[in-house]
Design an enzyme around this catalytic site. Structure first.
Site, PDB file in Angstrom:
ATOM      1  N   ASN A   7      36.537  40.920  35.532  1.00 34.60           N
ATOM      2  CA  ASN A   7      37.640  39.981  35.725  1.00 34.60           C
ATOM      3  C   ASN A   7      38.611  40.230  34.565  1.00 34.60           C
ATOM      4  O   ASN A   7      38.381  39.771  33.450  1.00 34.60           O
ATOM      5  CB  ASN A   7      37.079  38.557  35.693  1.00 34.60           C
ATOM      6  CG  ASN A   7      38.122  37.523  36.027  1.00 34.60           C
ATOM      7  OD1 ASN A   7      39.310  37.833  36.088  1.00 34.60           O
ATOM      8  ND2 ASN A   7      37.681  36.290  36.231  1.00 34.60           N
ATOM      9  N   ARG A  66      37.734  41.515  40.290  1.00 37.33           N
ATOM     10  CA  ARG A  66      38.392  40.321  40.808  1.00 37.33           C
ATOM     11  C   ARG A  66      39.897  40.571  40.745  1.00 37.33           C
ATOM     12  O   ARG A  66      40.442  40.852  39.675  1.00 37.33           O
ATOM     13  CB  ARG A  66      38.047  39.113  39.943  1.00 37.33           C
ATOM     14  CG  ARG A  66      38.832  37.899  40.354  1.00 37.33           C
ATOM     15  CD  ARG A  66      38.422  36.680  39.569  1.00 37.33           C
ATOM     16  NE  ARG A  66      39.046  35.504  40.142  1.00 37.33           N
ATOM     17  CZ  ARG A  66      39.791  34.651  39.456  1.00 37.33           C
ATOM     18  NH1 ARG A  66      39.993  34.830  38.173  1.00 37.33           N
ATOM     19  NH2 ARG A  66      40.320  33.615  40.050  1.00 37.33           N
ATOM     20  N   HIS A 155      41.281  31.012  44.908  1.00 35.98           N
ATOM     21  CA  HIS A 155      39.856  30.634  44.829  1.00 35.98           C
ATOM     22  C   HIS A 155      39.094  31.042  46.088  1.00 35.98           C
ATOM     23  O   HIS A 155      38.027  30.484  46.384  1.00 35.98           O
ATOM     24  CB  HIS A 155      39.675  29.102  44.682  1.00 35.98           C
ATOM     25  CG  HIS A 155      40.029  28.540  43.346  1.00 35.98           C
ATOM     26  ND1 HIS A 155      40.502  27.249  43.199  1.00 35.98           N
ATOM     27  CD2 HIS A 155      39.978  29.062  42.107  1.00 35.98           C
ATOM     28  CE1 HIS A 155      40.730  27.012  41.916  1.00 35.98           C
ATOM     29  NE2 HIS A 155      40.424  28.098  41.241  1.00 35.98           N
ATOM     30  N   ARG A 216      47.400  21.724  35.120  1.00 33.56           N
ATOM     31  CA  ARG A 216      48.480  21.879  36.107  1.00 33.56           C
ATOM     32  C   ARG A 216      48.701  20.584  36.863  1.00 33.56           C
ATOM     33  O   ARG A 216      47.739  19.875  37.186  1.00 33.56           O
ATOM     34  CB  ARG A 216      48.129  22.975  37.122  1.00 33.56           C
ATOM     35  CG  ARG A 216      48.004  24.336  36.510  1.00 33.56           C
ATOM     36  CD  ARG A 216      47.746  25.391  37.585  1.00 33.56           C
ATOM     37  NE  ARG A 216      47.060  26.526  37.006  1.00 33.56           N
ATOM     38  CZ  ARG A 216      46.023  27.147  37.560  1.00 33.56           C
ATOM     39  NH1 ARG A 216      45.567  26.783  38.733  1.00 33.56           N
ATOM     40  NH2 ARG A 216      45.460  28.158  36.943  1.00 33.56           N
ATOM     41  N   GLU A 358      31.122  33.245  41.512  1.00 35.78           N
ATOM     42  CA  GLU A 358      32.106  34.248  41.924  1.00 35.78           C
ATOM     43  C   GLU A 358      31.640  35.663  41.599  1.00 35.78           C
ATOM     44  O   GLU A 358      31.902  36.590  42.362  1.00 35.78           O
ATOM     45  CB  GLU A 358      33.467  33.949  41.272  1.00 35.78           C
ATOM     46  CG  GLU A 358      34.112  32.721  41.893  1.00 35.78           C
ATOM     47  CD  GLU A 358      35.449  32.341  41.266  1.00 35.78           C
ATOM     48  OE1 GLU A 358      35.414  31.604  40.268  1.00 35.78           O
ATOM     49  OE2 GLU A 358      36.484  32.783  41.772  1.00 35.78           O
TER      50      GLU A 358
END
Ligand code: AMP
Length: 373
Positions: A7, A66, A155, A216, A358
């Site tokens: 990642n 990823r 996601h 956020r 993940e």
């Protein structure tokens, strides 16, 4: 097959070496671009050194990356070649912080191990099944055609993995599963899954839309941006404000749900308000997506907050009385890494906690793509 899952961030590289369900090594290289680690190639040399012992003479068979943005092209994981790398690079404007880093990671591997099989696993891919009524914004068509302005969703790797896990827990085929999945980490999104496919999701053109997140804002009236621009805020100011200084941090002063849970428990009103706003907003999405899927078979919580905060799950489900969805306090409270049911026997539909993973999902996808040749 031994898979290195990568990642890549702009200044960091997170990795895991997996052999099926076993994690052989994992780590994080930080401060890429600074003196000690000038670039992703140098970071990869460090990874190589760090995993050497764990590999004990064996070698990495494939690398799974990823990749945040797959645009409209990528609806599943793909074997990477030069053309694919350039296609990911062309999507840089849609994910300016993430895709360039992924491309650097891919090129660093190609430089170091030219014959290595590499697979790109996209965060957006699972949402390529959204119907147009869900991905279109009601703005002039020109914006979509010229700039690609539409809902992409993110996601996806997690939502797909958790959707399969939820189906398994319920004893239904993944393709027969209808549910609402709430991935609640520092970033948070909720997805409506019908017949195992994503049909709507709360993140949009970027990961800023939708739920209240760690830093956020999630959904706000876009006119607020216009108002602030007229007050002198620049695009960069607004980016920082909405992506880094809003959400739980904006309301409670911290984006760490553990601290917020504790502070609210001790009577801190800002922390309580942050919890209330975030849980209420999520509950509204759950109601909407229950309708979108035509009646969910389950509501599923996952990721850092979804898996570990019984209080946040309870606050959310507390708003779902109209749907007759209820938790069982005894099942909701205990901590566990196992997929489980946390709802009351009398709940209209089960509420599940299904831990996401993940890295495992990316490794599985990498093995499948490489095996298919
Ligand atoms: P993630 O992005 O999936 O790693 O999730 C990060 C979020 O999970 C942060 O807001 C953490 O505060 C939250 N989190 C992790 N562990 C716990 C916990 N035990 N209780 C409440 N929140 C937690």
């Amino acid at each position: 097959m031994i898979v290195l899952v990568i990642n890549s961030g702009s200044s960091s590289l997170k990795y895991q070496v997996r052999d099926g369900g076993n994690v052989l090594a994992e780590g994080l290289i930080e401060r890429i671009g600074e003196a000690g680690v000038p670039d992703h190639t140098a970071a990869l040399d460090l990874v190589d050194q760090q995993v050497n012992d764990a590999l004990d003479g064996r070698t990495i068979d494939a690398v799974g990356h990823r990749v945040v943005h797959g645009g409209e092209r990528f609806s599943e994981p793909v074997l990477i070649d030069n053309e694919i790398t350039r296609a990911i690079e062309r999507l840089n404007p849609l994910a300016p912080l993430h895709n360039p880093a992924a491309v650097q990671g891919i090129r660093a591997i190609t430089g170091k191990w030219p014959d290595m099989s590499q697979v790109a696993v996209f965060d957006t891919a699972f949402h390529r099944t959204l119907p147009e009524r869900a991905w279109r914004y009601a703005v002039p068509d020109e914006l979509y055609r010229r700039h690609g302005i539409r809902r992409y969703g993110f996601h996806g790797t997690s939502h797909e993995y958790v959707s399969r896990g939820a189906a398994a827990l319920l004893g239904v085929e993944p393709g027969d599963f209808h549910g609402v999945i709430a991935h609640l980490g520092n970033g948070a999104s909720v997805t409506a899954v019908r017949n195992g496919k994503s049909i709507d999701t709360s993140m949009g053109f970027t990961p800023l839309e939708g739920l209240v997140m760690g830093t956020r804002s999630g959904d706000i009236d876009p006119s607020i941006l216009l108002f602030l621009m007229r007050e002198g805020y620049s695009a960069a100011d607004l980016d920082t404000l909405l992506n880094r200084e809003s959400g739980l941090r904006g309301l409670a002063g911290t984006n760490d749900m553990r601290s917020i849970d504790e502070a609210a428990g001790a009577g801190d009103q800002r922390a309580q308000l942050a919890l209330d706003v975030a849980a209420y907003r999520l509950a509204k999405y759950i109601g909407a997506y229950h309708v979108a899927v035509g009646g969910a078979q389950a509501l599923v919580f996952t990721a850092g907050i979804g898996e570990n905060s019984p209080g946040f799950r309870a606050a959310t489900v507390g708003h779902l009385g109209a749907l007759k969805v209820m938790l069982d306090d005894g099942r909701n409270a205990p901590r566990s890494r196992e997929p489980r049911v946390v709802s009351a026997a009398t709940s209209a539909i089960p509420v599940l906690v299904v831990p996401t993973n993940e890295e495992a999902a990316i490794a599985e996808a990498t093995v499948a793509v490489v095996a298919a040749g």
